[in-house]
Design an enzyme around this catalytic site. Structure first.
Site, PDB file in Angstrom:
ATOM      1  N   GLU A   1      -9.292  15.293  71.817  1.00 38.68           N
ATOM      2  CA  GLU A   1     -10.131  16.482  71.641  1.00 38.68           C
ATOM      3  C   GLU A   1     -11.570  15.986  71.604  1.00 38.68           C
ATOM      4  O   GLU A   1     -11.991  15.334  70.646  1.00 38.68           O
ATOM      5  CB  GLU A   1      -9.774  17.217  70.347  1.00 38.68           C
TER       6      GLU A   1
ATOM      7  N   GLU B   1      -4.731  25.154  60.896  1.00 35.92           N
ATOM      8  CA  GLU B   1      -5.313  25.338  62.220  1.00 35.92           C
ATOM      9  C   GLU B   1      -5.887  23.994  62.616  1.00 35.92           C
ATOM     10  O   GLU B   1      -6.903  23.563  62.080  1.00 35.92           O
ATOM     11  CB  GLU B   1      -6.377  26.437  62.189  1.00 35.92           C
TER      12      GLU B   1
ATOM     13  N   CYS C   1     -12.643  24.028  68.226  1.00 35.33           N
ATOM     14  CA  CYS C   1     -11.238  23.765  68.553  1.00 35.33           C
ATOM     15  C   CYS C   1     -10.796  24.562  69.769  1.00 35.33           C
ATOM     16  O   CYS C   1      -9.826  24.202  70.436  1.00 35.33           O
ATOM     17  CB  CYS C   1     -10.352  24.075  67.354  1.00 35.33           C
TER      18      CYS C   1
ATOM     19  N   LYS D   1     -12.930  23.991  49.361  1.00 31.56           N
ATOM     20  CA  LYS D   1     -13.542  22.671  49.557  1.00 31.56           C
ATOM     21  C   LYS D   1     -14.182  22.654  50.936  1.00 31.56           C
ATOM     22  O   LYS D   1     -13.531  22.462  51.955  1.00 31.56           O
ATOM     23  CB  LYS D   1     -12.519  21.540  49.439  1.00 31.56           C
TER      24      LYS D   1
END
Length: 484
Positions: free
Chosen positions: A387, A256, A290, A180
């Site tokens: 983040e 992750e 990330c 997906k």
């Protein structure tokens, strides 16, 4: 027209059991972030169609698992070769749907292809062992078997690499998969599916679904007892939701998740090298990584000089359409992402942060954000807990190395950290103390197909890449064999 020509294709559809099948739940536009213009439309999958993809994967599981490891490796090697042959075409496609610069896109394609090559050599090298039992009555034979059907959920920021980093080990292990992709950048996934089919992956082994919103369909697939593995890259918030959903069927989960990487520069560092490393760690992929340097932590003695050098480099950053070879910072992927990051900077300024520099964007309809440097933040600033996922660098100073390590570890995230020092012993001492799964010492990039990629704390579970990566898709089996 193939998916590699996606920029000129009107409509794309899900891929199930080796066929492109019409979506049945409406459609969504894929937009060029540099222009705001639609590139293509994607037909959406409903829950029933997603479960049909699980059917297709389950139907081929036994045959693919029984395929000789060397043959699986040959197919992955051919996929690597095809990606290399079509590297520029893929890079342009990535720029068109994602917005990153052509330089970053070329790097991503090369990196993504390497996972096919790495795991092509790993399919037939999964080690087992045979040992005598302590009591001497039998032999302990240990082997590894495919876990089963795997659900792979990938983000928009690396539309090639995040797919191959999951697909390659899953296929090498003998698993069949349902992918997906993010609907902001799905065209690269469709292109990779075509490459895998051409390389020899049998129909039904790899399937692609496009639900939107995805929650109900993903929950239904995780509730299907035939799905035995989940591999997800994305935010910590979504990761928690998926982990809860996977818990009911005790699905093997590799997550992750978010990062909040500290970039520490000690007072004995080579400042030129550290500035060059920060430019890569902060601005690669427009900061939407990330692994991006999220907090710049400078030892007090070099803070002013380093900030001046970094500011000078930011002022030289060329912002524009990623297809332009001179561009060093492209647009953000969407208006939503642009508004989010703009809001973060505005809130930090309201708290008292100083906006030192911001390169001028070209304006127009694209989703451009200037490269931004912030100083004067309070250590408790909300920005430092987030983040950022954009080209914004907040700077803090510290006095002692202990102070720097405390600042670096003052987060629930623990994916990666960076440290620059003229003393390798000193740098390694800091690296050992950083609460992260990965550390870059005197370098601004840590990603490597041969290295175990993953984090600690709220940054996830499991590892991708390296020898560890294939074991996310394998179960360990012990067989007791009579001793003679």
């Amino acid at each position: 027209m193939t998916a590699l020509g996606a920029a000129a294709v009107a409509t794309h559809v899900p891929y199930i059991a080796g066929r492109w099948v019409d979506g049945i739940a409406g459609e969504v536009a894929v937009v060029d972030p540099a222009t705001g213009e639609p590139l293509a439309t994607v037909r959406l999958s409903d829950t029933a169609q997603c479960l049909g993809a699980v059917d297709a994967a389950a139907a081929q599981l036994d045959a693919w698992s029984a395929t000789a490891p060397a043959r699986r490796g040959e197919i992955l090697r051919r996929a690597y070769e095809l990606m290399v042959e079509r590297a520029e075409e893929l890079a342009v496609l990535i720029v068109r749907e994602n917005g990153k610069t052509i330089h970053d896109a070329r790097g991503e394609v090369a990196y993504a292809a390497e996972f096919f090559r790495w795991f092509a050599h790993g399919a037939d090298r999964v080690r087992g062992d045979m040992r005598r039992s302590p009591g001497g009555t039998n032999w302990i034979m240990v082997s590894h078997q495919p876990v089963g059907v795997a659900l792979l959920i990938t983000p928009w920021n690396f539309p090639a690499a995040m797919v191959t980093r999951k697909l390659a080990p899953a296929l090498a292990a003998g698993c069949t998969v349902v992918v997906k992709p993010s609907l902001e950048t799905p065209l690269t996934t469709f292109a990779l599916v075509e490459i895998l089919a051409e390389a020899g992956v049998p129909p039904g082994v790899v399937n692609v679904v496009t639900p939107d919103p995805p929650g109900e369909a993903v929950a239904a697939m995780l509730a299907d007892r035939r799905v035995r593995a989940l591999s997800f890259t994305g935010s910590t918030e979504v990761g928690r939701v998926l982990l809860r959903a996977a818990a009911d069927n005790v699905i093997r989960s590799s997550l992750e998740l978010g990062g909040n990487a500290p970039f520490l520069v000690l007072d004995d560092a080579d400042l030129g090298e550290a500035v060059a490393g920060l430019l890569v760690a902060k601005l690669r992929n427009g900061g939407a990584a990330c692994t991006a340097a999220n907090r710049v932590l400078l030892q007090a003695g070099i803070a002013d000089e380093f900030t001046a050098l970094f500011t000078e480099q930011l002022l030289r950053t060329t912002v524009g359409n990623g297809l332009d070879e001179s561009t060093r910072l492209g647009p953000m992927v969407s208006a939503v992402e642009l508004d989010r990051v703009t809001g973060y900077v505005r809130a930090a300024a309201d708290e008292g942060a100083r906006v030192v520099v911001g390169s001028a964007g070209p304006g127009g309809a694209g989703h451009f954000h200037p490269a931004t440097l912030l100083t004067g933040l309070d250590p408790d600033s909300a920005l430092l807990r987030r983040e950022i996922f954009g080209p914004v660098a907040p700077v803090l100073t510290f006095v002692t190395v202990d102070d720097g390590v405390r600042l670096a570890n003052a987060t629930d995230a623990g994916l990666v950290g960076y440290v620059y020092s003229g003393s390798l012993e000193r740098a390694l001492g800091v690296a050992r103390r950083l609460e992260s799964g990965m550390v870059g010492v005197n370098r601004g990039v840590v990603s490597d197909p041969g290295a175990p990629f993953g984090g600690v704390k709220h940054s996830g579970l499991g590892r991708e890449g390296s020898e560890e990566g294939i074991h996310e898709f394998l179960e360990t089996k012990y067989v007791a064999v009579p001793y003679h």
